[in-house]
Design an enzyme around this catalytic site. Sequence first.
Site, PDB file in Angstrom:
ATOM      1  CB  ALA A  23      -0.771  -0.475   1.248  1.00 16.80           C
ATOM      2  CG  PHE A  34      -4.767  -2.157   4.046  1.00 15.26           C
ATOM      3  CD1 PHE A  34      -3.964  -2.085   3.098  1.00 15.26           C
ATOM      4  CD2 PHE A  34      -5.491  -2.729   4.238  1.00 15.26           C
ATOM      5  CE1 PHE A  34      -4.609  -2.262   2.097  1.00 15.26           C
ATOM      6  CE2 PHE A  34      -6.383  -2.536   2.718  1.00 15.26           C
ATOM      7  CZ  PHE A  34      -5.542  -2.575   1.764  1.00 15.26           C
ATOM      8  CD  GLN A 101       1.643  -7.631   0.315  1.00 12.68           C
ATOM      9  OE1 GLN A 101       1.861  -7.671   1.592  1.00 12.68           O
ATOM     10  NE2 GLN A 101       2.619  -6.509   0.802  1.00 12.68           N
ATOM     11  CG  HIS A 127      -3.237  -9.812  -1.810  1.00 10.62           C
ATOM     12  ND1 HIS A 127      -3.259  -8.744  -0.613  1.00 10.62           N
ATOM     13  CD2 HIS A 127      -2.997 -10.808  -0.743  1.00 10.62           C
ATOM     14  CE1 HIS A 127      -1.931  -9.514   0.387  1.00 10.62           C
ATOM     15  NE2 HIS A 127      -1.882 -10.807   0.064  1.00 10.62           N
ATOM     16  CB  CYS A 160     -23.613 -13.883 -11.565  1.00 11.27           C
ATOM     17  SG  CYS A 160     -23.041 -14.477 -12.887  1.00 11.27           S
TER      18      CYS A 160
HETATM   19  N1  APR Z   1       6.973   6.033   0.638  1.00 12.25           N
HETATM   20  C1  APR Z   1       7.486   4.718   1.589  1.00 12.25           C
HETATM   21  N2  APR Z   1       6.934   3.881   2.373  1.00 12.25           N
HETATM   22  C2  APR Z   1       5.613   4.218   2.351  1.00 12.25           C
HETATM   23  C3  APR Z   1       4.766   5.110   2.098  1.00 12.25           C
HETATM   24  C4  APR Z   1       5.594   6.470   1.439  1.00 12.25           C
HETATM   25  N3  APR Z   1       5.331   7.722   0.715  1.00 12.25           N
HETATM   26  N4  APR Z   1       3.558   5.393   2.632  1.00 12.25           N
HETATM   27  C5  APR Z   1       3.481   4.252   3.343  1.00 12.25           C
HETATM   28  N5  APR Z   1       4.369   3.767   3.871  1.00 12.25           N
HETATM   29  C6  APR Z   1       4.864   2.510   4.361  1.00 12.25           C
HETATM   30  C7  APR Z   1       4.568   2.204   5.543  1.00 12.25           C
HETATM   31  O1  APR Z   1       5.524   3.252   6.527  1.00 12.25           O
HETATM   32  C8  APR Z   1       3.609   1.061   5.924  1.00 12.25           C
HETATM   33  O2  APR Z   1       4.972   0.121   6.450  1.00 12.25           O
HETATM   34  O3  APR Z   1       3.793   1.310   3.937  1.00 12.25           O
HETATM   35  C9  APR Z   1       4.223   0.596   4.091  1.00 12.25           C
HETATM   36  C10 APR Z   1       2.516  -0.223   4.218  1.00 12.25           C
HETATM   37  O4  APR Z   1       2.271  -1.368   4.787  1.00 12.25           O
HETATM   38  P1  APR Z   1       0.535  -1.721   5.197  1.00 12.25           P
HETATM   39  O5  APR Z   1      -0.017  -0.326   5.540  1.00 12.25           O
HETATM   40  O6  APR Z   1       0.345  -2.692   5.688  1.00 12.25           O
HETATM   41  O7  APR Z   1      -0.168  -2.247   3.645  1.00 12.25           O
HETATM   42  P2  APR Z   1       0.597  -2.895   3.083  1.00 12.25           P
HETATM   43  O8  APR Z   1       2.074  -4.028   3.609  1.00 12.25           O
HETATM   44  O9  APR Z   1       0.670  -3.332   1.465  1.00 12.25           O
HETATM   45  O10 APR Z   1      -0.425  -4.950   3.525  1.00 12.25           O
HETATM   46  C11 APR Z   1      -1.051  -5.901   3.481  1.00 12.25           C
HETATM   47  O11 APR Z   1      -2.925  -6.090   4.342  1.00 12.25           O
HETATM   48  O12 APR Z   1      -4.754  -5.375   4.708  1.00 12.25           O
HETATM   49  C12 APR Z   1      -4.109  -6.126   4.530  1.00 12.25           C
HETATM   50  O13 APR Z   1      -4.812  -6.964   2.254  1.00 12.25           O
HETATM   51  C13 APR Z   1      -3.754  -6.100   2.923  1.00 12.25           C
HETATM   52  O14 APR Z   1      -2.717  -6.220   0.834  1.00 12.25           O
HETATM   53  C14 APR Z   1      -2.934  -5.433   2.448  1.00 12.25           C
HETATM   54  C15 APR Z   1      -2.345  -6.682   2.991  1.00 12.25           C
END
Ligand code: APR
Length: 255
Positions: A23, A34, A101, A127, A160
């Site tokens: 994310a 998230f 993801q 995902h 559907c």
């Molecule tokens: N640059 C670098 N890193 C960033 C930035 C940015 N601009 N903005 C946010 N981050 C980092 C945050 O520090 C965080 O550690 O991105 C990370 C996002 O982590 P999550 O929010 O946990 O997202 P993700 O790792 O994709 O989550 C995995 O969890 O809820 C489920 O299905 C959902 O695909 C998701 C999965």
Amino acid sequence: MDDLERLAAEIDRDATVVALTGAGISAPSGVPTFRGDDGVWDRFDEGQFTYGRFQRDPDGFWADRIELQQAMFGDDYEPNAAHDALAAMSREGYLDAILTQNTDGLHEDAADTVGDSDDDATILELHGNARRVRCVDCGKRRDGDPIFERAAEGERPPTCDCGGIYKPDVVLFGEQLPGAAIQRARSLAQESDVFLAIGSSLVVEPAASLPRQAASSGATVGVVNLESTPVDDVADVIQREDVTETVPRLRELLS
Ligand code: APR
């Protein structure tokens, strides 16, 4: 030579280079993350979006999902410089696969903008994709917008033509990832010479294990993330920087 230059030195057209994104790569595009400040799971209860809830209470699930999609994808959002840099690396033959993801479709959008070539990186949406829905009976996939509209107008769950019900085409908590996707992701991690983990907290499996798997197969691991991650101990390079700074700079070091 700084850390990023060291990482760039490992990347050439003969190397197998794989990027795993989360994310954080879409945060600069306005898509909420998230976890962390004001994360989606601070505003919504994960438990409302499990596969079990979808099966038990499809009406209630759809009512909550409409709100979640609005909060996550309501505004028009575009690929940012980090998506574009990965798409350019793919186009220039420096990137073999993007395992994401994210369900926002922004890597596909960036690839479309940069233009196709036959050595484009594979984009594996681990995902799924929140822009689509899928019928749980006949498996038919279709554009989600009109179905979300029907659900918002009261058709919950939306059905559907075959009589089955639609599910957002994303992997829900408690739902198995498609086996082929996991296998493909694991073999790509295994085969990689360079494995980049970009914008993910790396706490959700199976993605969270991929960087470690790549490291144990001898890959050079680079982590680009604002916060620490559970795989920092196996990373050769850690960039605590914004993805829109680091990823374009990495691409520039290659060309
Ligand atoms: N640059 C670098 N890193 C960033 C930035 C940015 N601009 N903005 C946010 N981050 C980092 C945050 O520090 C965080 O550690 O991105 C990370 C996002 O982590 P999550 O929010 O946990 O997202 P993700 O790792 O994709 O989550 C995995 O969890 O809820 C489920 O299905 C959902 O695909 C998701 C999965």
